[in-house]
Write a protein that holds these residues in place. Structure first.
Motif, PDB file in Angstrom:
ATOM      1  N   LEU A 150     -16.619  -3.026   3.457  1.00  0.00           N
ATOM      2  CA  LEU A 150     -15.307  -3.021   3.236  1.00  0.00           C
ATOM      3  C   LEU A 150     -15.510  -4.493   4.113  1.00  0.00           C
ATOM      4  O   LEU A 150     -14.781  -4.238   4.810  1.00  0.00           O
ATOM      5  N   ALA A 151     -14.668  -5.418   3.932  1.00  0.00           N
ATOM      6  CA  ALA A 151     -15.244  -6.917   4.097  1.00  0.00           C
ATOM      7  C   ALA A 151     -13.968  -6.995   4.211  1.00  0.00           C
ATOM      8  O   ALA A 151     -13.885  -7.812   5.039  1.00  0.00           O
ATOM      9  N   THR A 152     -12.732  -7.064   3.187  1.00  0.00           N
ATOM     10  CA  THR A 152     -11.519  -7.719   2.707  1.00  0.00           C
ATOM     11  C   THR A 152     -10.673  -6.416   2.298  1.00  0.00           C
ATOM     12  O   THR A 152     -10.362  -4.967   1.708  1.00  0.00           O
ATOM     13  N   LEU A 153      -9.330  -7.264   2.209  1.00  0.00           N
ATOM     14  CA  LEU A 153      -8.597  -6.576   1.786  1.00  0.00           C
ATOM     15  C   LEU A 153      -8.697  -5.617   0.471  1.00  0.00           C
ATOM     16  O   LEU A 153      -7.651  -4.106   0.372  1.00  0.00           O
ATOM     17  N   ALA A 154      -9.165  -5.941  -0.367  1.00  0.00           N
ATOM     18  CA  ALA A 154      -9.038  -5.957  -2.027  1.00  0.00           C
ATOM     19  C   ALA A 154     -10.069  -4.809  -1.857  1.00  0.00           C
ATOM     20  O   ALA A 154      -9.967  -3.478  -2.525  1.00  0.00           O
ATOM     21  N   ASP A 155     -11.373  -4.704  -0.720  1.00  0.00           N
ATOM     22  CA  ASP A 155     -12.309  -3.991  -0.281  1.00  0.00           C
ATOM     23  C   ASP A 155     -11.287  -2.540  -0.275  1.00  0.00           C
ATOM     24  O   ASP A 155     -11.598  -1.240  -0.519  1.00  0.00           O
ATOM     25  N   PHE A 156     -10.068  -2.320   1.182  1.00  0.00           N
ATOM     26  CA  PHE A 156     -10.001  -1.384   1.670  1.00  0.00           C
ATOM     27  C   PHE A 156      -8.869  -0.856   0.617  1.00  0.00           C
ATOM     28  O   PHE A 156      -9.202   0.686   0.744  1.00  0.00           O
ATOM     29  N   HIS A 157      -8.415  -1.809  -0.426  1.00  0.00           N
ATOM     30  CA  HIS A 157      -7.660  -0.872  -1.283  1.00  0.00           C
ATOM     31  C   HIS A 157      -8.649   0.290  -2.030  1.00  0.00           C
ATOM     32  O   HIS A 157      -8.012   1.144  -2.787  1.00  0.00           O
ATOM     33  N   HIS A 158      -9.553  -0.897  -2.859  1.00  0.00           N
ATOM     34  CA  HIS A 158     -10.396   0.235  -3.330  1.00  0.00           C
ATOM     35  C   HIS A 158     -10.760   1.379  -2.798  1.00  0.00           C
ATOM     36  O   HIS A 158     -10.972   2.620  -3.513  1.00  0.00           O
ATOM     37  N   LEU A 159     -11.378   1.624  -1.202  1.00  0.00           N
ATOM     38  CA  LEU A 159     -11.220   3.069  -0.640  1.00  0.00           C
ATOM     39  C   LEU A 159      -9.715   3.776  -1.023  1.00  0.00           C
ATOM     40  O   LEU A 159     -10.496   4.407  -1.051  1.00  0.00           O
ATOM     41  N   ARG A 160      -9.017   2.839  -0.146  1.00  0.00           N
ATOM     42  CA  ARG A 160      -7.687   4.094  -0.819  1.00  0.00           C
ATOM     43  C   ARG A 160      -7.828   4.401  -1.510  1.00  0.00           C
ATOM     44  O   ARG A 160      -7.043   5.304  -1.759  1.00  0.00           O
ATOM     45  N   LEU A 161      -8.406   3.908  -2.870  1.00  0.00           N
ATOM     46  CA  LEU A 161      -7.846   4.970  -4.667  1.00  0.00           C
ATOM     47  C   LEU A 161      -8.562   5.317  -4.483  1.00  0.00           C
ATOM     48  O   LEU A 161      -8.616   6.615  -5.538  1.00  0.00           O
ATOM     49  N   LEU A 162      -9.805   5.585  -4.236  1.00  0.00           N
ATOM     50  CA  LEU A 162     -11.117   6.147  -4.210  1.00  0.00           C
ATOM     51  C   LEU A 162     -10.972   7.356  -3.498  1.00  0.00           C
ATOM     52  O   LEU A 162     -11.147   9.062  -3.945  1.00  0.00           O
ATOM     53  N   LEU A 163     -10.714   7.419  -2.171  1.00  0.00           N
ATOM     54  CA  LEU A 163      -9.464   8.706  -2.008  1.00  0.00           C
ATOM     55  C   LEU A 163      -8.810   9.408  -1.947  1.00  0.00           C
ATOM     56  O   LEU A 163      -8.308  10.435  -1.809  1.00  0.00           O
ATOM     57  N   GLY A 164      -7.864   9.094  -3.373  1.00  0.00           N
ATOM     58  CA  GLY A 164      -6.808   9.275  -3.118  1.00  0.00           C
ATOM     59  C   GLY A 164      -5.401   8.976  -3.036  1.00  0.00           C
ATOM     60  O   GLY A 164      -4.551   9.359  -2.598  1.00  0.00           O
ATOM     61  N   ASP A 165      -5.357   7.844  -2.280  1.00  0.00           N
ATOM     62  CA  ASP A 165      -4.532   7.125  -1.335  1.00  0.00           C
ATOM     63  C   ASP A 165      -3.680   8.038  -0.302  1.00  0.00           C
ATOM     64  O   ASP A 165      -2.484   8.836  -0.056  1.00  0.00           O
ATOM     65  N   PRO A 166      -4.431   8.609   0.292  1.00  0.00           N
ATOM     66  CA  PRO A 166      -4.248   9.345   1.603  1.00  0.00           C
ATOM     67  C   PRO A 166      -3.737   9.270   2.595  1.00  0.00           C
ATOM     68  O   PRO A 166      -3.491   7.808   3.490  1.00  0.00           O
ATOM     69  N   GLN A 167      -2.142  10.831   2.748  1.00  0.00           N
ATOM     70  CA  GLN A 167      -1.117   9.251   3.716  1.00  0.00           C
ATOM     71  C   GLN A 167      -1.659   8.697   5.473  1.00  0.00           C
ATOM     72  O   GLN A 167      -0.990   8.100   6.128  1.00  0.00           O
ATOM     73  N   PRO A 168      -2.843  10.097   5.835  1.00  0.00           N
ATOM     74  CA  PRO A 168      -3.408   9.268   7.448  1.00  0.00           C
ATOM     75  C   PRO A 168      -3.616   8.163   7.476  1.00  0.00           C
ATOM     76  O   PRO A 168      -4.392   7.135   7.923  1.00  0.00           O
ATOM     77  N   LEU A 169      -4.354   7.287   5.813  1.00  0.00           N
ATOM     78  CA  LEU A 169      -5.792   6.333   5.999  1.00  0.00           C
ATOM     79  C   LEU A 169      -4.610   5.185   5.844  1.00  0.00           C
ATOM     80  O   LEU A 169      -3.453   4.754   4.644  1.00  0.00           O
ATOM     81  N   GLY A 170      -4.841   4.043   7.032  1.00  0.00           N
ATOM     82  CA  GLY A 170      -4.140   2.890   6.983  1.00  0.00           C
ATOM     83  C   GLY A 170      -5.005   1.745   7.283  1.00  0.00           C
ATOM     84  O   GLY A 170      -6.148   1.992   6.974  1.00  0.00           O
ATOM     85  N   LEU A 171      -4.660   0.470   7.412  1.00  0.00           N
ATOM     86  CA  LEU A 171      -5.323  -0.661   8.028  1.00  0.00           C
ATOM     87  C   LEU A 171      -5.638  -1.188   8.800  1.00  0.00           C
ATOM     88  O   LEU A 171      -4.339  -1.094   9.674  1.00  0.00           O
ATOM     89  N   THR A 172      -6.663  -1.307   9.550  1.00  0.00           N
ATOM     90  CA  THR A 172      -6.595  -2.467  10.709  1.00  0.00           C
ATOM     91  C   THR A 172      -7.161  -4.119   9.976  1.00  0.00           C
ATOM     92  O   THR A 172      -7.640  -4.099   9.448  1.00  0.00           O
ATOM     93  N   LEU A 173      -5.944  -4.558  10.616  1.00  0.00           N
ATOM     94  CA  LEU A 173      -5.524  -6.276   9.943  1.00  0.00           C
ATOM     95  C   LEU A 173      -6.155  -7.090  11.312  1.00  0.00           C
ATOM     96  O   LEU A 173      -5.285  -7.040  11.954  1.00  0.00           O
ATOM     97  N   ASP A 174      -7.517  -7.869  10.805  1.00  0.00           N
ATOM     98  CA  ASP A 174      -8.332  -9.235  12.392  1.00  0.00           C
ATOM     99  C   ASP A 174      -7.442 -10.292  11.586  1.00  0.00           C
ATOM    100  O   ASP A 174      -7.886 -10.725  10.248  1.00  0.00           O
ATOM    101  N   ILE A 175      -6.469 -10.906  12.244  1.00  0.00           N
ATOM    102  CA  ILE A 175      -5.788 -12.178  11.965  1.00  0.00           C
ATOM    103  C   ILE A 175      -7.339 -12.790  11.648  1.00  0.00           C
ATOM    104  O   ILE A 175      -7.251 -13.978  10.694  1.00  0.00           O
ATOM    105  N   GLY A 176      -8.325 -13.401  12.312  1.00  0.00           N
ATOM    106  CA  GLY A 176      -9.448 -14.032  12.784  1.00  0.00           C
ATOM    107  C   GLY A 176      -9.815 -13.772  11.306  1.00  0.00           C
ATOM    108  O   GLY A 176     -10.470 -14.548  10.527  1.00  0.00           O
TER     109      GLY A 176
END
Length: 308
Positions: free
Chosen positions: A176-202
């Motif tokens: 899980l390297a990119t924002l697109a990968d995060f959304h892949h995981l989110r949809l794979l898990l069924g968009d669970p409420q507790p799942l969020g994102l850490t965004l590293d600006i660098g």
């Protein structure tokens, strides 16, 4: 309740800055916390590690209570981070991971995250941070995604019970390297409420197709934790502010405009040898950048009472 969908208006929110204890590894946790309070930080990105609230040592609950009381006395907020390099395996960086071929190894990482969720709940933390890990040799990506989803399921259940979001970080070189990968995981898990994102600006500067300011806007509905440092395009090296290529005032303005209410935590783990000095320099830089992002006559993006 989910935050506003992309495009929805959110009022500007004062940003609150923290510093990661993984960048203060040579200090005792008590000394690190007091240093950050004295410097004027709003909070701490607490990496659970052998030198800082060891998650595997005895009496974790009692030690956590003491840390909670100290943070409260100093007026510091906290996010719990789980990126300690060798806390589970003294020979393998970040091992074992959620993607390991060995189910027992994956189980040890899951147990660490479950402990982190309990610590976060006891500390009143904004979120628990984690990442996927790298794909083991000989493992197909589909299999790796299945392992990641299965490993995170009990952690997300525990996070829901504790009322603490799990903030997964896209990490260069990981599954899980990119924002697109995060959304892949989110949809794979069924968009669970507790799942969020850490965004590293660098990391956005390093490898995302969008510039960091646009990454902030795109990530806004799922944003639960923010890490910040300077970086150069294509080079995954966490740099002190001013040593990289990022234009910070627009990034901080975009972050404030999302209404994000967590901590924005300086992430300089490889500068721990000079951690107190970097902590002293970083907060004034961020406050100046936040102040520069605000048009004349509008409320500041820095917390009330802070001095740019």
């Amino acid at each position: 309740m989910r935050p506003p969908l992309p495009g929805a208006e959110a009022p500007p929110h004062p940003l609150r800055f923290g510093y990661g204890t993984n960048g203060l590894a040579d200090l005792r946790l008590e000394d690190a916390i007091c240093l950050l309070a004295d410097l004027g930080y709003d909070g701490v990105g607490l990496t659970l590690d052998h030198m800082h609230l060891d998650p595997l040592a005895p009496d974790l609950a009692a030690r956590t209570r003491r840390v909670a009381h100290r943070l409260d006395a100093l007026g510091l907020e906290v996010t719990v981070e789980t990126g300690a390099r060798y806390v589970l395996d003294p020979r393998r960086k970040h091992g074992p991971s959620l993607l390991d071929a060995d189910p027992g190894g994956r189980g040890r990482r899951v147990d660490l995250l479950l402990r982190a969720v309990r610590v976060a709940g006891d500390l009143g933390a904004h979120a628990v941070h984690c990442f996927s890990g790298t794909v083991p040799p000989g493992t197909g990506r589909d299999t790796a995604w299945q392992r990641l989803a299965a490993s995170l399921t009990p952690v997300l259940d525990a996070a829901a019970t504790a009322g603490v979001p799990l903030a997964v970080e896209p990490e260069p070189g990981h599954l899980l390297a990119t924002l697109a990968d995060f959304h892949h995981l989110r949809l794979l898990l069924g968009d669970p409420q507790p799942l969020g994102l850490t965004l590293d600006i660098g990391h956005c500067q390093c490898l995302e197709p969008l510039p960091p300011v646009d990454c902030v806007r795109a990530a806004a509905p799922w944003l639960r934790h923010v890490q910040i440092e300077d970086m150069r395009r294509g080079v995954h090296e966490h740099l002190p502010f001013g040593d990289g290529e990022i234009d910070f005032p627009p990034v901080l303005a975009a972050l404030s405009a999302t209404g994000y209410q967590g901590l924005t935590v300086v992430e300089l783990p490889r500068h721990s040898h000079a951690g107190p000095h970097q902590a002293e320099l970083s907060l004034p830089f961020l406050r100046r950048a936040a102040a520069a992002s605000v048009p004349p006559g509008e409320p500041s993006a820095t917390p009330e009472g802070s001095t740019p």
